[in-house]
Design a protein around this motif. Structure first.
Motif, short mmCIF file in Angstrom:
data_model
loop_
_atom_site.label_atom_id
_atom_site.label_comp_id
_atom_site.label_asym_id
_atom_site.label_seq_id
_atom_site.Cartn_x
_atom_site.Cartn_y
_atom_site.Cartn_z
N ASP A 180 15.81 11.69 2.85
CA ASP A 180 16.17 10.70 1.82
C ASP A 180 17.04 9.59 2.40
OD1 ASP A 180 14.77 11.95 -0.19
OD2 ASP A 180 16.50 13.06 -0.96
N SER A 181 17.98 9.94 3.26
CA SER A 181 18.86 8.91 3.82
C SER A 181 18.06 7.93 4.68
CB SER A 181 19.98 9.55 4.64
OG SER A 181 19.48 10.21 5.79
N GLY A 182 17.10 8.46 5.43
CA GLY A 182 16.25 7.59 6.25
C GLY A 182 15.37 6.70 5.40
N ALA A 183 14.85 7.25 4.29
CA ALA A 183 14.02 6.46 3.39
C ALA A 183 14.82 5.33 2.76
CB ALA A 183 13.42 7.35 2.31
N ASN A 184 16.04 5.62 2.35
CA ASN A 184 16.89 4.59 1.76
C ASN A 184 17.21 3.49 2.76
OD1 ASN A 184 17.00 5.89 -0.74
ND2 ASN A 184 18.81 7.09 -0.18
N ALA A 185 17.50 3.90 3.99
CA ALA A 185 17.81 2.91 5.03
C ALA A 185 16.61 2.02 5.31
CB ALA A 185 18.26 3.62 6.31
N MET A 186 15.42 2.63 5.40
CA MET A 186 14.23 1.84 5.66
C MET A 186 13.95 0.86 4.53
SD MET A 186 10.32 3.01 6.55
CE MET A 186 10.79 3.54 8.20
N ARG A 187 14.06 1.34 3.31
CA ARG A 187 13.79 0.49 2.16
C ARG A 187 14.72 -0.73 2.15
NH1 ARG A 187 13.34 4.29 -1.06
NH2 ARG A 187 15.51 4.47 -1.71
N GLN A 188 15.99 -0.51 2.42
CA GLN A 188 16.96 -1.61 2.41
C GLN A 188 16.67 -2.62 3.51
OE1 GLN A 188 20.73 0.38 2.66
NE2 GLN A 188 20.47 1.42 0.69
N LYS A 189 16.27 -2.12 4.70
CA LYS A 189 16.01 -3.02 5.82
C LYS A 189 14.70 -3.79 5.64
CE LYS A 189 18.72 -0.38 9.17
NZ LYS A 189 19.69 -1.46 9.46
N LEU A 190 13.71 -3.13 5.06
CA LEU A 190 12.43 -3.82 4.84
C LEU A 190 12.60 -4.98 3.87
CD1 LEU A 190 9.95 -0.81 4.53
CD2 LEU A 190 10.18 -2.39 6.47
N LEU A 191 13.45 -4.80 2.87
CA LEU A 191 13.63 -5.83 1.85
C LEU A 191 14.30 -7.09 2.39
CD1 LEU A 191 14.73 -3.63 -1.19
CD2 LEU A 191 12.59 -4.91 -0.95
N VAL A 192 14.97 -6.98 3.53
CA VAL A 192 15.67 -8.15 4.07
C VAL A 192 15.04 -8.65 5.37
CG1 VAL A 192 17.85 -7.58 2.96
CG2 VAL A 192 17.39 -6.69 5.24
N LEU A 193 13.83 -8.20 5.70
CA LEU A 193 13.15 -8.76 6.87
C LEU A 193 13.01 -10.27 6.66
CD1 LEU A 193 10.32 -6.19 7.67
CD2 LEU A 193 12.24 -6.81 9.14
N PRO A 194 13.46 -11.08 7.60
CA PRO A 194 13.46 -12.53 7.37
C PRO A 194 12.08 -13.12 7.13
CG PRO A 194 14.00 -11.99 9.66
CD PRO A 194 14.05 -10.71 8.90
N GLN A 195 11.04 -12.55 7.78
CA GLN A 195 9.69 -13.09 7.59
C GLN A 195 9.18 -12.81 6.18
OE1 GLN A 195 10.69 -10.86 9.89
NE2 GLN A 195 9.75 -11.23 11.89
N VAL A 196 9.58 -11.66 5.64
CA VAL A 196 9.16 -11.31 4.28
C VAL A 196 9.87 -12.21 3.27
CG1 VAL A 196 9.12 -9.48 2.55
CG2 VAL A 196 8.62 -8.94 4.94
N ILE A 197 11.16 -12.43 3.48
CA ILE A 197 11.92 -13.31 2.60
C ILE A 197 11.35 -14.72 2.64
CG2 ILE A 197 14.17 -14.40 2.27
CD1 ILE A 197 15.46 -11.79 3.20
N ALA A 198 10.94 -15.15 3.85
CA ALA A 198 10.41 -16.50 4.00
C ALA A 198 8.98 -16.63 3.48
CB ALA A 198 10.46 -16.91 5.47
N GLY A 199 8.33 -15.51 3.24
CA GLY A 199 6.97 -15.54 2.74
C GLY A 199 5.90 -15.74 3.79
N THR A 200 6.26 -15.59 5.07
CA THR A 200 5.28 -15.77 6.15
C THR A 200 4.60 -14.47 6.54
OG1 THR A 200 6.99 -15.48 7.84
CG2 THR A 200 6.54 -17.73 7.09
N SER A 201 5.15 -13.33 6.12
CA SER A 201 4.58 -12.02 6.45
C SER A 201 4.70 -11.12 5.23
CB SER A 201 5.29 -11.40 7.66
OG SER A 201 5.12 -12.19 8.81
N GLY A 202 4.01 -9.99 5.28
CA GLY A 202 4.03 -9.08 4.14
C GLY A 202 4.32 -7.65 4.56
#
Length: 411
Positions: free
Chosen positions: A381-403
């Motif tokens: 669970d701790s690893g899943a939470n960490a991954m979820r938080q980091k995926l949400l702030v990937l700069p390319q995802v925020i910028a809309g250039t990647s998914g």
């Protein structure tokens, strides 16, 4: 844009097929038995979150065997990944024949005597040209997964089918539901499946006599020789579209090479590139309990691999990756956020391989985590939470250039 249409198609396909179970949802206070519910009907979990575009189609497959050679002169399909089968070529049905790919000996095709597997046998890719009603200027280049090794001892424990092409069949039969199959959204592309036999996640180019490990790691060379052959013999040219990626260790290799393909001349200028990265996102997480040995620490494996493969120039992209420690250029948590090429990332929050490496425990239809199970669940669970938080702030995802597509499945 073509790449965006392809990305949306793939994301819609995957997004509608998630498992109905999530690891830890409704788990009992005593932490018992929940994970086994994920494996109903004896279906195993694969290393790739997207399962090669065949997510949750496993029940419809003929065979998804272990990554070991069969006794019929063909290779059994990996659990997860690109989705290919081991049907002997003399027994192909009409449907199977439409999913076949032809073997290409990379050493012979490119006259590169060093494009070889761990045992010295030639690197191999499987090829299927775009159909007559397909898209001849679109390409899928898919790097096979299958784990890796980082020193002499870990390489010595690899099974025969992972270090040699000697038993690869002349024709590969794809699962029609996989990314290489006839029901794939990219079925109209020129399709290239580069088989794994170098145990280096496609990051090595060193002979066994040049490293203290004594291992022939040539995955990067096999990849580059194959790309050169696609240009010289298959017609890959500027203006074409390429979906470049892989699953598991194949995706980690694709992650390392993605930004270098055009600057270093492996792919012609003007080719429109989109990364397809299925489970490269390793996290730099704390050790589980007292399991600090290298076999349980993906970070330490990566450090050892870079040291023994002497592949700093490859993993850094000749200076394109300028992280403070070069091993981080081969590690998902650090390399993915600085990629410049658009990509689609698939990453299960309860990644099967990550948990196996860290916890020295797997889940099968007949066995869940060792008892007492709570510590295993808490770590997952701790690893899943960490991954979820980091995926949400990937700069390319925020910028809309990647998914990104991330399930809460044990996969």
């Amino acid at each position: 844009m073509q790449w965006l249409r392809t990305a949306m198609h793939l994301a819609l396909l995957l997004g509608g097929q998630d498992l109905p179970h999530a690891l830890g949802q409704g788990r009992a206070a005593e932490c018992s038995g929940v994970v086994c519910d994920l494996l109903d009907d004896g279906v195993g979990a694969g290393a790739g979150a997207a399962d090669g575009l065949g997510l949750l189609q496993r029940k419809q497959r003929k065979v998804v065997g272990e990554d070991k050679p069969s006794d019929k002169g063909a290779i059994r399909g990996p659990r997860g990944g690109a989705g290919w089968l081991s049907t002997p070529t003399e027994k192909l049905s009409v449907v199977e024949a439409s999913n076949t790919m032809e073997k290409v000996n990379v050493v012979e095709a490119t006259n590169d005597s060093d494009a070889t597997c761990n045992d010295g046998s030639p690197g191999v890719y499987y090829w299927s040209p775009a159909p007559s009603d397909g898209e001849p200027r679109s390409w899928l280049v898919f790097l096979e997964g299958g784990g890796w090794c980082w020193d002499a001892a870990s390489c010595a424990s690899r099974w025969g089918g992972s270090v040699s092409s000697a038993q690869y069949p002349s024709l590969q039969v794809n699962d029609k539901y996989g990314i290489l199959g006839s029901l794939s959204p990219v079925r109209g592309f020129n399709r290239v499946h580069i088989r794994q036999c170098s145990s280096d996640a496609w990051m090595g180019d060193i002979g066994g006599n040049a490293t203290s490990a004594g291992v022939n790691w040539r995955g990067a060379r096999i990849l580059r020789a194959t790309l050169r052959h696609l240009v010289e013999a298959r017609g890959l040219a500027g203006g074409d579209f390429m979906l470049f990626g892989g699953a598991s260790s194949g995706s980690r290799g694709a992650m390392v090479h993605l930004d270098t393909l055009q600057p270093q001349g492996w792919v012609p200028a003007g080719v429109k590139l989109l990364g397809f990265l299925d489970s490269p996102y390793w996290l730099d997480t704390p050790a589980f309990q007292d399991l600090t040995q290298v076999e349980h620490r993906s970070q330490e494996q990566t450090k050892q691999a870079v040291l023994n493969m002497q592949n700093e120039a490859i993993v850094s992209g000749g200076g394109l990756c300028e992280l403070d420690d070069v091993w981080k250029c081969a590690f998902g948590e650090y390399r993915l956020p600085i990629l410049k090429t658009p990509f689609m990332l698939f990453s299960s929050q309860y990644d099967w391989l990550r948990l196996i490496i860290a916890q020295a425990a797997t889940v099968t239809p007949s066995a869940c985590f060792p008892k007492p199970q709570c510590s295993y669940y808490d770590y997952a669970d701790s690893g899943a939470n960490a991954m979820r938080q980091k995926l949400l702030v990937l700069p390319q995802v925020i910028a809309g250039t990647s998914g990104v597509y991330s399930s809460t499945c044990y996969d």
